[in-house]
Design a protein around this motif. Sequence first.
Motif, PDB file in Angstrom:
ATOM      1  N   ALA A 106      33.576 -14.813   7.887  1.00 28.28           N
ATOM      2  CA  ALA A 106      33.063 -15.539   6.723  1.00 28.28           C
ATOM      3  C   ALA A 106      34.175 -16.293   5.995  1.00 28.28           C
ATOM      4  O   ALA A 106      34.019 -17.455   5.634  1.00 28.28           O
ATOM      5  CB  ALA A 106      32.363 -14.568   5.773  1.00 28.28           C
ATOM      6  N   ASN A 107      35.294 -15.644   5.769  1.00 32.13           N
ATOM      7  CA  ASN A 107      36.406 -16.265   5.043  1.00 32.13           C
ATOM      8  C   ASN A 107      37.536 -16.609   6.006  1.00 32.13           C
ATOM      9  O   ASN A 107      38.663 -16.126   5.875  1.00 32.13           O
ATOM     10  CB  ASN A 107      36.900 -15.333   3.931  1.00 32.13           C
ATOM     11  CG  ASN A 107      35.830 -15.036   2.903  1.00 32.13           C
ATOM     12  OD1 ASN A 107      35.101 -15.920   2.478  1.00 32.13           O
ATOM     13  ND2 ASN A 107      35.724 -13.773   2.503  1.00 32.13           N
ATOM     14  N   HIS A 108      37.213 -17.442   6.972  1.00 33.99           N
ATOM     15  CA  HIS A 108      38.231 -17.811   7.958  1.00 33.99           C
ATOM     16  C   HIS A 108      39.240 -18.787   7.330  1.00 33.99           C
ATOM     17  O   HIS A 108      38.932 -19.522   6.379  1.00 33.99           O
ATOM     18  CB  HIS A 108      37.565 -18.448   9.179  1.00 33.99           C
ATOM     19  CG  HIS A 108      36.868 -19.741   8.875  1.00 33.99           C
ATOM     20  ND1 HIS A 108      37.520 -20.957   8.834  1.00 33.99           N
ATOM     21  CD2 HIS A 108      35.565 -20.016   8.578  1.00 33.99           C
ATOM     22  CE1 HIS A 108      36.677 -21.918   8.537  1.00 33.99           C
ATOM     23  NE2 HIS A 108      35.470 -21.377   8.371  1.00 33.99           N
ATOM     24  N   LYS A 109      40.430 -18.810   7.885  1.00 34.70           N
ATOM     25  CA  LYS A 109      41.492 -19.723   7.439  1.00 34.70           C
ATOM     26  C   LYS A 109      42.011 -20.527   8.627  1.00 34.70           C
ATOM     27  O   LYS A 109      43.220 -20.682   8.823  1.00 34.70           O
ATOM     28  CB  LYS A 109      42.636 -18.928   6.782  1.00 34.70           C
ATOM     29  CG  LYS A 109      42.229 -18.075   5.589  1.00 34.70           C
ATOM     30  CD  LYS A 109      41.749 -18.926   4.426  1.00 34.70           C
ATOM     31  CE  LYS A 109      41.386 -18.057   3.225  1.00 34.70           C
ATOM     32  NZ  LYS A 109      40.887 -18.875   2.086  1.00 34.70           N
ATOM     33  N   LEU A 110      41.085 -21.055   9.417  1.00 41.12           N
ATOM     34  CA  LEU A 110      41.482 -21.766  10.626  1.00 41.12           C
ATOM     35  C   LEU A 110      42.241 -23.045  10.309  1.00 41.12           C
ATOM     36  O   LEU A 110      43.131 -23.452  11.074  1.00 41.12           O
ATOM     37  CB  LEU A 110      40.247 -22.088  11.462  1.00 41.12           C
ATOM     38  CG  LEU A 110      39.503 -20.882  12.044  1.00 41.12           C
ATOM     39  CD1 LEU A 110      38.251 -21.325  12.783  1.00 41.12           C
ATOM     40  CD2 LEU A 110      40.418 -20.100  12.986  1.00 41.12           C
ATOM     41  N   ALA A 111      41.918 -23.707   9.213  1.00 34.58           N
ATOM     42  CA  ALA A 111      42.616 -24.944   8.864  1.00 34.58           C
ATOM     43  C   ALA A 111      44.073 -24.696   8.488  1.00 34.58           C
ATOM     44  O   ALA A 111      44.909 -25.603   8.596  1.00 34.58           O
ATOM     45  CB  ALA A 111      41.888 -25.644   7.717  1.00 34.58           C
TER      46      ALA A 111
END
Length: 246
Positions: free
Chosen positions: A51-56
């Motif tokens: 849900a709270n991904h930080k892929l960027a």
Amino acid sequence: MKDLGKLKYFLDIKLAHDQEGLFLYQQKYTLDILNECGMLGFNPSLFPMEANHKLALANGPPYSNTLKYRRLIGCLIYLTITRPKLTYYVHVLSQFMQTTLQDHWNATIRVLRYLKSSPGQGIVLPKNNNLQLVSFCDSDLASCPITSKSTSGYLMKLGKTPISWKTKKQVTISRSYSEAEYRTITHATSEIIWLCNLLNTLQVPCTFPTPLYCDNQAVIHLAANFVFHERTKHIKVDCHFIRDHV
């Protein structure tokens, strides 16, 4: 011309006929993707992405096979024809096709594991449908940590059947939830107008107003209030466009 009977398979889309209507799914196409990536033996996943991904903001090692990543994303984009739920996740992963990191590939593997848990999902076209167009839209605020742009999404349903859906990063930066939601409503309204014209061409008259559902009370009051406020000058065109169609 030759009559080949009922349509059963077209462009990797399987069509199943029964008394209730028509079922569109891409099970064989999904299994081919899993087989090509060697994922048939992997354990399935219950959800496609954190849900709270930080892929960027990922800064890990680069992924060695960029062409493989691009090909896989292209396959997943085609899979969204019958899997509306994948639209947001494919939208996120498609932003890293130029500079692909190992974290991005791992996130794509999670999506494939999710597909393995339900390869036969699809869209039902019921025989008995009221043909009433209904729309839903939503937006977040500054979800992109690099550009601070918001992400819009909408879903159009004809009766019980989803017929159009989209997830896209907004072009401009919104400074409030109301502004972000209002821009999303603008995109959804344009899609509604196009769909109504298309349905009329197909001799499906849209005799009733199309309800557009939004979960932001400020935006709902703004669309119904004909008093123009100073705080809405930066979205003046959108305001008048929505009010005119309301």
